[in-house]
Scaffold this motif. Sequence first.
Motif, PDB file in Angstrom:
ATOM      1  N   ILE A 282       0.837  -1.187   0.000  1.00 39.50           N
ATOM      2  CA  ILE A 282       0.000   0.000   0.000  1.00 39.50           C
ATOM      3  C   ILE A 282       0.877   1.243   0.000  1.00 39.50           C
ATOM      4  O   ILE A 282       1.787   1.370   0.839  1.00 39.50           O
ATOM      5  N   GLU A 283       0.640   2.154  -0.929  1.00 32.73           N
ATOM      6  CA  GLU A 283       1.277   3.469  -0.932  1.00 32.73           C
ATOM      7  C   GLU A 283       0.238   4.475  -0.454  1.00 32.73           C
ATOM      8  O   GLU A 283      -0.890   4.506  -0.966  1.00 32.73           O
ATOM      9  N   SER A 284       0.591   5.316   0.519  1.00 32.87           N
ATOM     10  CA  SER A 284      -0.337   6.303   1.066  1.00 32.87           C
ATOM     11  C   SER A 284       0.199   7.704   0.835  1.00 32.87           C
ATOM     12  O   SER A 284       1.392   7.970   1.077  1.00 32.87           O
ATOM     13  N   PHE A 285      -0.695   8.594   0.406  1.00 35.08           N
ATOM     14  CA  PHE A 285      -0.305   9.966   0.092  1.00 35.08           C
ATOM     15  C   PHE A 285      -1.307  10.923   0.724  1.00 35.08           C
ATOM     16  O   PHE A 285      -2.517  10.686   0.697  1.00 35.08           O
ATOM     17  N   GLY A 286      -0.802  12.029   1.262  1.00 38.40           N
ATOM     18  CA  GLY A 286      -1.676  13.029   1.843  1.00 38.40           C
ATOM     19  C   GLY A 286      -2.247  12.563   3.166  1.00 38.40           C
ATOM     20  O   GLY A 286      -1.797  11.600   3.784  1.00 38.40           O
ATOM     21  N   GLY A 287      -3.292  13.272   3.615  1.00 41.34           N
ATOM     22  CA  GLY A 287      -3.935  12.922   4.868  1.00 41.34           C
ATOM     23  C   GLY A 287      -5.228  13.681   5.043  1.00 41.34           C
ATOM     24  O   GLY A 287      -5.480  14.671   4.362  1.00 41.34           O
ATOM     25  N   GLY A 288      -6.061  13.196   5.934  1.00 40.78           N
ATOM     26  CA  GLY A 288      -7.326  13.854   6.200  1.00 40.78           C
ATOM     27  C   GLY A 288      -8.407  13.437   5.225  1.00 40.78           C
ATOM     28  O   GLY A 288      -8.272  12.467   4.481  1.00 40.78           O
ATOM     29  N   ALA A 289      -9.502  14.194   5.234  1.00 38.06           N
ATOM     30  CA  ALA A 289     -10.650  13.901   4.364  1.00 38.06           C
ATOM     31  C   ALA A 289     -10.627  14.825   3.159  1.00 38.06           C
ATOM     32  O   ALA A 289     -10.126  15.955   3.233  1.00 38.06           O
ATOM     33  N   PRO A 290     -11.169  14.364   2.027  1.00 36.27           N
ATOM     34  CA  PRO A 290     -11.675  13.012   1.784  1.00 36.27           C
ATOM     35  C   PRO A 290     -10.537  12.002   1.620  1.00 36.27           C
ATOM     36  O   PRO A 290      -9.418  12.369   1.298  1.00 36.27           O
ATOM     37  N   SER A 291     -10.868  10.737   1.859  1.00 36.28           N
ATOM     38  CA  SER A 291      -9.875   9.677   1.752  1.00 36.28           C
ATOM     39  C   SER A 291     -10.445   8.551   0.895  1.00 36.28           C
ATOM     40  O   SER A 291     -11.600   8.161   1.068  1.00 36.28           O
ATOM     41  N   VAL A 292      -9.632   8.048  -0.030  1.00 33.51           N
ATOM     42  CA  VAL A 292     -10.111   7.016  -0.950  1.00 33.51           C
ATOM     43  C   VAL A 292      -8.946   6.087  -1.291  1.00 33.51           C
ATOM     44  O   VAL A 292      -7.775   6.502  -1.260  1.00 33.51           O
ATOM     45  N   THR A 293      -9.274   4.841  -1.614  1.00 36.71           N
ATOM     46  CA  THR A 293      -8.256   3.850  -1.979  1.00 36.71           C
ATOM     47  C   THR A 293      -8.490   3.375  -3.403  1.00 36.71           C
ATOM     48  O   THR A 293      -9.605   2.983  -3.753  1.00 36.71           O
ATOM     49  N   MET A 294      -7.450   3.408  -4.212  1.00 37.96           N
ATOM     50  CA  MET A 294      -7.481   2.862  -5.570  1.00 37.96           C
ATOM     51  C   MET A 294      -6.670   1.574  -5.578  1.00 37.96           C
ATOM     52  O   MET A 294      -5.499   1.575  -5.203  1.00 37.96           O
ATOM     53  N   ARG A 295      -7.287   0.467  -6.008  1.00 38.03           N
ATOM     54  CA  ARG A 295      -6.576  -0.804  -6.087  1.00 38.03           C
ATOM     55  C   ARG A 295      -6.242  -1.118  -7.542  1.00 38.03           C
ATOM     56  O   ARG A 295      -7.133  -1.152  -8.396  1.00 38.03           O
ATOM     57  N   ILE A 296      -4.959  -1.315  -7.828  1.00 36.80           N
ATOM     58  CA  ILE A 296      -4.490  -1.690  -9.161  1.00 36.80           C
ATOM     59  C   ILE A 296      -4.257  -3.196  -9.153  1.00 36.80           C
ATOM     60  O   ILE A 296      -3.464  -3.708  -8.362  1.00 36.80           O
ATOM     61  N   HIS A 297      -4.920  -3.918 -10.057  1.00 36.05           N
ATOM     62  CA  HIS A 297      -4.939  -5.378  -9.960  1.00 36.05           C
ATOM     63  C   HIS A 297      -3.848  -6.075 -10.769  1.00 36.05           C
ATOM     64  O   HIS A 297      -3.662  -7.283 -10.597  1.00 36.05           O
ATOM     65  N   ASP A 298      -3.132  -5.354 -11.641  1.00 36.21           N
ATOM     66  CA  ASP A 298      -2.080  -6.024 -12.412  1.00 36.21           C
ATOM     67  C   ASP A 298      -0.983  -5.021 -12.745  1.00 36.21           C
ATOM     68  O   ASP A 298      -1.218  -3.810 -12.821  1.00 36.21           O
ATOM     69  N   THR A 299       0.199  -5.561 -12.972  1.00 37.84           N
ATOM     70  CA  THR A 299       1.372  -4.709 -13.209  1.00 37.84           C
ATOM     71  C   THR A 299       1.258  -3.927 -14.514  1.00 37.84           C
ATOM     72  O   THR A 299       1.678  -2.766 -14.593  1.00 37.84           O
ATOM     73  N   ALA A 300       0.686  -4.541 -15.543  1.00 39.58           N
ATOM     74  CA  ALA A 300       0.558  -3.842 -16.829  1.00 39.58           C
ATOM     75  C   ALA A 300      -0.256  -2.561 -16.678  1.00 39.58           C
ATOM     76  O   ALA A 300       0.092  -1.515 -17.251  1.00 39.58           O
ATOM     77  N   THR A 301      -1.329  -2.619 -15.898  1.00 36.98           N
ATOM     78  CA  THR A 301      -2.152  -1.428 -15.683  1.00 36.98           C
ATOM     79  C   THR A 301      -1.366  -0.354 -14.943  1.00 36.98           C
ATOM     80  O   THR A 301      -1.489   0.841 -15.235  1.00 36.98           O
ATOM     81  N   MET A 302      -0.540  -0.767 -14.014  1.00 29.89           N
ATOM     82  CA  MET A 302       0.278   0.174 -13.261  1.00 29.89           C
ATOM     83  C   MET A 302       1.186   0.980 -14.196  1.00 29.89           C
ATOM     84  O   MET A 302       1.285   2.213 -14.092  1.00 29.89           O
ATOM     85  N   TYR A 303       1.788   0.307 -15.152  1.00 33.52           N
ATOM     86  CA  TYR A 303       2.693   1.009 -16.058  1.00 33.52           C
ATOM     87  C   TYR A 303       1.924   1.820 -17.112  1.00 33.52           C
ATOM     88  O   TYR A 303       2.396   2.870 -17.556  1.00 33.52           O
ATOM     89  N   ARG A 304       0.738   1.360 -17.468  1.00 33.35           N
ATOM     90  CA  ARG A 304      -0.094   2.157 -18.375  1.00 33.35           C
ATOM     91  C   ARG A 304      -0.491   3.482 -17.711  1.00 33.35           C
ATOM     92  O   ARG A 304      -0.609   4.513 -18.381  1.00 33.35           O
ATOM     93  N   LEU A 305      -0.731   3.452 -16.419  1.00 32.68           N
ATOM     94  CA  LEU A 305      -1.077   4.682 -15.699  1.00 32.68           C
ATOM     95  C   LEU A 305       0.047   5.706 -15.774  1.00 32.68           C
ATOM     96  O   LEU A 305      -0.205   6.915 -15.869  1.00 32.68           O
ATOM     97  N   LEU A 306       1.259   5.249 -15.741  1.00 35.77           N
ATOM     98  CA  LEU A 306       2.392   6.171 -15.845  1.00 35.77           C
ATOM     99  C   LEU A 306       2.554   6.703 -17.260  1.00 35.77           C
ATOM    100  O   LEU A 306       2.927   7.860 -17.467  1.00 35.77           O
ATOM    101  N   ALA A 307       2.238   5.875 -18.253  1.00 33.74           N
ATOM    102  CA  ALA A 307       2.468   6.262 -19.650  1.00 33.74           C
ATOM    103  C   ALA A 307       1.335   7.111 -20.214  1.00 33.74           C
ATOM    104  O   ALA A 307       1.567   8.043 -20.985  1.00 33.74           O
ATOM    105  N   ASN A 308       0.095   6.791 -19.842  1.00 35.92           N
ATOM    106  CA  ASN A 308      -1.058   7.498 -20.421  1.00 35.92           C
ATOM    107  C   ASN A 308      -2.199   7.491 -19.400  1.00 35.92           C
ATOM    108  O   ASN A 308      -3.181   6.774 -19.557  1.00 35.92           O
ATOM    109  N   PRO A 309      -2.078   8.293 -18.327  1.00 35.59           N
ATOM    110  CA  PRO A 309      -3.029   8.183 -17.220  1.00 35.59           C
ATOM    111  C   PRO A 309      -4.463   8.526 -17.603  1.00 35.59           C
ATOM    112  O   PRO A 309      -5.398   7.926 -17.064  1.00 35.59           O
TER     113      PRO A 309
END
Length: 422
Positions: free
Chosen positions: A26-53
Amino acid sequence: MHLLGLIGRHLIKRGALRIALPDNTIESFGGGAPSVTMRIHDTATMYRLLANPQLALGEGYMDGRITVENGTIYDLLDVILANAEWAIPGGPLALLNDRLRVLARRAIQFNPAPRSRANVAHHYDLSDRLYELFLDDDRQYSCAYFLSPTDTLEQAQAQKKRHIAAKLLLSAGQKVLDVGSGWGGLGLYLSTLDRIDVTGLTLSEEQHRVSNARARDAGAADRVRFELRDYRAEQGRFDRIVSVGMFEHVGLNHYDAYFSKIASLLADDGVALVHTIGRADGPGATNAFIQKYIFPGGYSPALQEFLPSIQRAGLYVTDVEVLRLHYAETLKHWRERFNRNKDEIRALYDERFCRMWEFYLAGSEATFRYGGHVVFQVQLAKRVDVVPLTRDYIGAFEAAHPLPDVVAPVKSIAPISRQAAE
């Protein structure tokens, strides 16, 4: 992964974002409200987010490769865009992608008549029932006009139609052209004002069918009709011209032709009004997800991108109003209605379609709150003396006219088969 962490730590200053990675860290950024969690289910999607979010975030959510915990997709986009100053951030490749899309936008927005018709069909010729489930009974699919935060969607859409009518300075018996007439609500309303004759233009077969059926049901077919025709093919002269939510589909290459056509159709003492989504942050490119899945060929321009075309057409800009957060509130109503009716929409299409439209509505709302998008209402005339010297006439018209009722609600129009419509 280190780069994703650097981006998150630099980005999130208000609220909290937790990113659950494919290896369950888990990577956590910021603090306080609002608070939300994004779950990335595969490595390919993780790298696509960096290339073309812009594209990867929407596609990942649509396909279930990205999910949201302790919140909704709107909560996730609210946190990201509220912190991002008009853009979803990514890595160096994402910056390159953004620049390439800006360079390619004229090719992407090349919209001759056949391509324009195909683009319109992609979005507007979906199931009639879909739009019934999240729009108002008049099926106004454009920015409403909120006089109060407590206004209902129906009130705000009625206020929008009245506000536009006020700016058109209508007189008895005038001829009005409605370019991009949708399901006919604005044209039908205008036709009730002192023997106004209305011609509406649409490229959607479904909208053409419904709007003409509404005119017949209202007993108004003698003074309002809707044509399945491209604006470039229209002939004649009109005292007033109005276009609401259509200019976004014209494309940069065609602005000169569009305003030249408006000028040729407008009477010498005529008034025109163009209501369009626009950019407060200057020229750019259409969001990659919206371009691919929702509005192919569409673009919301900055003022400086179309004002020169107005000038070259020999038209005066007689008034500009900027509606800032009105569309965010409109989209909030649509998003909430869509979510309330999600089970029925899922039965019409499937889960992937529902998630695609959830992302579209949520992302659009967040963009109008934080992403530099607004709505312009630009009033035009051929002569400098046609419009009054002050704007008092707008308030005077609105005070003198009660909010319009819906003329022949769309829900009253029985659907027919696509083959019958064609």
